[in-house]
Each structure stands twice: as C-alpha cells, then as structure tokens.
Design a protein around this motif. Structure first.
Motif, PDB file in Angstrom:
ATOM      1  N   THR A 231       3.605  -0.023 -28.719  1.00  0.00           N
ATOM      2  CA  THR A 231       4.197   0.068 -27.383  1.00  0.00           C
ATOM      3  C   THR A 231       4.942   1.385 -27.191  1.00  0.00           C
ATOM      4  OG1 THR A 231       6.132  -1.165 -28.189  1.00  0.00           O
ATOM      5  CG2 THR A 231       4.400  -2.413 -27.072  1.00  0.00           C
ATOM      6  N   ALA A 232       5.478   1.960 -28.258  1.00  0.00           N
ATOM      7  CA  ALA A 232       6.148   3.260 -28.149  1.00  0.00           C
ATOM      8  C   ALA A 232       5.169   4.329 -27.688  1.00  0.00           C
ATOM      9  CB  ALA A 232       6.776   3.644 -29.481  1.00  0.00           C
ATOM     10  N   VAL A 233       3.961   4.307 -28.241  1.00  0.00           N
ATOM     11  CA  VAL A 233       2.939   5.283 -27.844  1.00  0.00           C
ATOM     12  C   VAL A 233       2.535   5.078 -26.389  1.00  0.00           C
ATOM     13  CG1 VAL A 233       0.601   6.091 -28.288  1.00  0.00           C
ATOM     14  CG2 VAL A 233       2.093   5.503 -30.197  1.00  0.00           C
ATOM     15  N   ILE A 234       2.295   3.823 -26.011  1.00  0.00           N
ATOM     16  CA  ILE A 234       1.835   3.532 -24.646  1.00  0.00           C
ATOM     17  C   ILE A 234       2.888   3.917 -23.613  1.00  0.00           C
ATOM     18  CG2 ILE A 234       1.139   1.682 -23.076  1.00  0.00           C
ATOM     19  CD1 ILE A 234       0.016   0.213 -25.544  1.00  0.00           C
ATOM     20  N   VAL A 235       4.119   3.476 -23.829  1.00  0.00           N
ATOM     21  CA  VAL A 235       5.179   3.741 -22.851  1.00  0.00           C
ATOM     22  C   VAL A 235       5.502   5.230 -22.790  1.00  0.00           C
ATOM     23  CG1 VAL A 235       7.583   3.277 -22.260  1.00  0.00           C
ATOM     24  CG2 VAL A 235       6.141   1.437 -23.133  1.00  0.00           C
ATOM     25  N   ALA A 236       5.581   5.891 -23.952  1.00  0.00           N
ATOM     26  CA  ALA A 236       5.888   7.321 -23.965  1.00  0.00           C
ATOM     27  C   ALA A 236       4.805   8.133 -23.263  1.00  0.00           C
ATOM     28  CB  ALA A 236       6.063   7.801 -25.404  1.00  0.00           C
ATOM     29  N   SER A 237       3.541   7.782 -23.485  1.00  0.00           N
ATOM     30  CA  SER A 237       2.442   8.490 -22.821  1.00  0.00           C
ATOM     31  C   SER A 237       2.504   8.297 -21.311  1.00  0.00           C
ATOM     32  CB  SER A 237       1.095   7.992 -23.358  1.00  0.00           C
ATOM     33  OG  SER A 237       0.980   8.215 -24.746  1.00  0.00           O
ATOM     34  N   LEU A 238       2.802   7.066 -20.878  1.00  0.00           N
ATOM     35  CA  LEU A 238       2.907   6.798 -19.446  1.00  0.00           C
ATOM     36  C   LEU A 238       4.055   7.588 -18.824  1.00  0.00           C
ATOM     37  CD1 LEU A 238       2.005   5.190 -16.957  1.00  0.00           C
ATOM     38  CD2 LEU A 238       3.534   3.352 -17.700  1.00  0.00           C
ATOM     39  N   ILE A 239       5.187   7.647 -19.503  1.00  0.00           N
ATOM     40  CA  ILE A 239       6.334   8.394 -18.983  1.00  0.00           C
ATOM     41  C   ILE A 239       6.035   9.882 -18.923  1.00  0.00           C
ATOM     42  CG2 ILE A 239       8.725   9.032 -19.461  1.00  0.00           C
ATOM     43  CD1 ILE A 239       9.194   6.252 -20.526  1.00  0.00           C
ATOM     44  N   VAL A 240       5.280  10.393 -19.890  1.00  0.00           N
ATOM     45  CA  VAL A 240       4.889  11.816 -19.860  1.00  0.00           C
ATOM     46  C   VAL A 240       4.120  12.122 -18.585  1.00  0.00           C
ATOM     47  CG1 VAL A 240       3.323  13.508 -20.924  1.00  0.00           C
ATOM     48  CG2 VAL A 240       4.949  12.242 -22.335  1.00  0.00           C
ATOM     49  N   PHE A 241       3.163  11.266 -18.224  1.00  0.00           N
ATOM     50  CA  PHE A 241       2.398  11.484 -16.995  1.00  0.00           C
ATOM     51  C   PHE A 241       3.295  11.389 -15.756  1.00  0.00           C
ATOM     52  CE2 PHE A 241      -1.341  10.195 -19.642  1.00  0.00           C
ATOM     53  CZ  PHE A 241      -2.064  11.370 -19.470  1.00  0.00           C
ATOM     54  N   ILE A 242       4.212  10.433 -15.749  1.00  0.00           N
ATOM     55  CA  ILE A 242       5.109  10.277 -14.597  1.00  0.00           C
ATOM     56  C   ILE A 242       6.013  11.504 -14.462  1.00  0.00           C
ATOM     57  CG2 ILE A 242       7.017   8.922 -13.654  1.00  0.00           C
ATOM     58  CD1 ILE A 242       5.737   6.456 -14.952  1.00  0.00           C
ATOM     59  N   LEU A 243       6.571  11.971 -15.577  1.00  0.00           N
ATOM     60  CA  LEU A 243       7.421  13.157 -15.544  1.00  0.00           C
ATOM     61  C   LEU A 243       6.640  14.390 -15.109  1.00  0.00           C
ATOM     62  CD1 LEU A 243       9.551  12.666 -18.793  1.00  0.00           C
ATOM     63  CD2 LEU A 243      10.308  12.397 -16.434  1.00  0.00           C
ATOM     64  N   ASP A 244       5.396  14.482 -15.552  1.00  0.00           N
ATOM     65  CA  ASP A 244       4.571  15.619 -15.146  1.00  0.00           C
ATOM     66  C   ASP A 244       4.318  15.592 -13.651  1.00  0.00           C
ATOM     67  OD1 ASP A 244       2.873  17.936 -15.827  1.00  0.00           O
ATOM     68  OD2 ASP A 244       1.246  16.634 -15.187  1.00  0.00           O
ATOM     69  N   LEU A 245       4.063  14.408 -13.108  1.00  0.00           N
ATOM     70  CA  LEU A 245       3.869  14.275 -11.662  1.00  0.00           C
ATOM     71  C   LEU A 245       5.118  14.690 -10.898  1.00  0.00           C
ATOM     72  CD1 LEU A 245       2.241  13.325  -9.192  1.00  0.00           C
ATOM     73  CD2 LEU A 245       3.082  11.017  -9.645  1.00  0.00           C
ATOM     74  N   ILE A 246       6.282  14.245 -11.377  1.00  0.00           N
ATOM     75  CA  ILE A 246       7.541  14.626 -10.731  1.00  0.00           C
ATOM     76  C   ILE A 246       7.757  16.135 -10.816  1.00  0.00           C
ATOM     77  CG2 ILE A 246      10.051  14.377 -10.840  1.00  0.00           C
ATOM     78  CD1 ILE A 246       9.599  11.518 -11.871  1.00  0.00           C
ATOM     79  N   ALA A 247       7.461  16.727 -11.983  1.00  0.00           N
ATOM     80  CA  ALA A 247       7.642  18.170 -12.157  1.00  0.00           C
ATOM     81  C   ALA A 247       6.743  18.958 -11.219  1.00  0.00           C
ATOM     82  CB  ALA A 247       7.361  18.559 -13.612  1.00  0.00           C
ATOM     83  N   VAL A 248       5.506  18.498 -11.037  1.00  0.00           N
ATOM     84  CA  VAL A 248       4.581  19.182 -10.123  1.00  0.00           C
ATOM     85  C   VAL A 248       5.100  19.126  -8.693  1.00  0.00           C
ATOM     86  CG1 VAL A 248       2.277  19.068  -9.098  1.00  0.00           C
ATOM     87  CG2 VAL A 248       2.549  18.859 -11.568  1.00  0.00           C
ATOM     88  N   GLN A 249       5.632  17.977  -8.290  1.00  0.00           N
ATOM     89  CA  GLN A 249       6.164  17.852  -6.936  1.00  0.00           C
ATOM     90  C   GLN A 249       7.380  18.745  -6.730  1.00  0.00           C
ATOM     91  OE1 GLN A 249       4.690  16.121  -4.472  1.00  0.00           O
ATOM     92  NE2 GLN A 249       3.074  15.593  -5.906  1.00  0.00           N
TER      93      GLN A 249
END
Length: 257
Positions: A231-249
């Motif tokens: 679950t650490a891998v899954i949640v961390a990977s998902l948060i990376v994508f969310i943070l990247d989306l926020i950074a792009v915006q």
C-alpha cells in the motif's frame, strides 16, 4: 451502512491519520538534537543504493524517447528540433516523475517493510520503553533523507537521460557533441528547471511520509508487513501523480510553461 459509505469513512479516517502523522513529523523535526548519524545512514541507503536503478532507467528513457520521436519529426521536416524537444520533455516532466515513481517503488516499499517489521516484532515498543524517541529516530530521519535524495536523483536522471538522448540522435543521424548540447540547453530556461526541481522535494516528502506511516502503523503480523509495503507503493505513486498535476497547474497559472 452500505459499501460506499464504508469506503468513504475508511478513506476519510486514513486521510485524518496521515494528516496527524504529518503534523507530528513537523513537530518532532522542529525539536533540537537531530539524529544526524541516522540521517546520513538513510541518505546512503535511499540515495546511493537507488542510483544504479535510476541511472539505468534514465539512460534507457532518454534513448527510447529520442528514437521513438524521430520518425514523427522526420515527417514534418523538423528533425533538427529533436534535441530541443527531448530536453524540454525530460527536464519538465518525464525524468522527475519517472524518478519519483522508481523511488516510490523502491524506497516506499523498503521503508514500509522495514518499519512494519520493527512494529510487529515490538522493536519500536522497546525503543519507547528504553526512553528513546522512535518517531524522531525512525521517521524524521527517513523523511528528511527522502526529501534530499529524490531531488538529487532527479537531477542525475535528467543528466543521464540527456546523454541517452544524444546517443539516440546519432543512431540514425549525425549530430556533433557540441551542437546537441547547444540545442538541448538552448531550448531550456529557468522556468523549466526550477518548477521541476521544486516539485521533487514534495515527491520525496510524500514518498517518505507514506512509507513511514504505513510501516509505523503496521498490524496483523507478517501479513500486515506485506500489506504495508504494498500500500505504501500504491499510495505514494498516486500522490506523486496528484502533486505533479497540481505543479503543472501552478506553473501554468504563473506563466512558467
């Protein structure tokens, strides 16, 4: 309570627990007497031990991106733009995000499994009984090491992937060393480097926090250790994508793109 309500309540409870865990991290990190020896040790394991995997992946990433992009640019007669296109793509998005995902898989799972094993074998409880602060020793050092090492690994990944791009350009073409780097760096500016570097600190923080949270709160014996690592891998990977989306915006709003 139906299934959806149960999932919502579990999700909200998890978010609340991670928020409290994060708040405790900032409180403990602000207190004096840091565990510098353990911090340096974690930098070695998180950074140096991940460098080979990141380097090989970055080299292949730059090489493949260049080879795959060349036919499309040839159709439009824009093959001369290949170094510029590859450098901008790698620096802005591909290299930082792929590096963060690799770290989420290796570092996140490693931290989750390590702290989970210490929890189920009662080593963390023993540290608390002996008067040691296990949160500061185990969690703060690992999160801080992740925040430092992920940006450094991302910078190295960018450099190695650009070199792979140079080899990819010369597989079908003939571009000199100086011309390739002149075109690659000429297409970049501070608006490409700074947002890319800043968001990797948040990537490292998220990976460290999630891995430590899952491992530190692991339960149900060896089964819980495996679940914590997964679950650490899954949640961390998902948060990376969310943070990247926020950074792009944010970079788009600030006009840095």
């Amino acid at each position: 309570m139906n299934l959806f309500d149960k999932l919502d309540s579990e999700f909200l409870r998890e978010v609340g627990d991670i928020s409290r865990f994060t708040g405790r991290f900032f409180r403990e990190a602000s207190k004096p007497k840091q565990e510098w020896e353990e911090f340096i040790n974690q930098c070695y394991w998180i950074g140096y031990k991940t460098l080979t995997l990141v380097g090989i992946t970055a080299f292949i990433m730059g090489l493949v991106l260049t080879i795959q992009s060349r036919p499309t640019l040839v159709e439009f007669g824009a093959v001369s733009l290949l170094p510029s296109m590859v450098s901008v793509s790698l620096v802005r998005e591909i290299a930082p995000v792929i590096t963060a995902l690799i770290c989420a898989g290796k570092i996140g799972s490693g931290i989750g499994a390590e702290l989970g094993s210490m929890r189920v074998t009662e080593q963390i409880d023993a540290m608390e009984v002996s008067g040691t602060n296990p949160f500061k020793y185990l969690v703060v050092t690992r999160v801080m090491a992740s925040m430092l090492m992920v940006p450094l690994l991302s910078c190295l990944a960018i450099a190695i992937s650009l070199y792979g791009g140079y080899l990819g350009v010369n597989i079908r073409g003939n571009v000199s060393w100086h011309l390739y780097w002149f075109q690659a760096y000429g297409a970049l500016n501070y608006g490409d480097f700074i947002p890319s570097l800043v968001k990797t600190f948040f990537f490292g923080f998220a990976i460290g926090i999630v891995g430590c949270y899952k491992g530190y709160n692991s339960q149900k014996g060896t089964e819980g250790v495996g679940r914590s690592a997964t679950t650490a891998v899954i949640v961390a990977s998902l948060i990376v994508f969310i943070l990247d989306l926020i950074a792009v915006q944010i970079t788009d709003i600030l006009g840095l793109t």
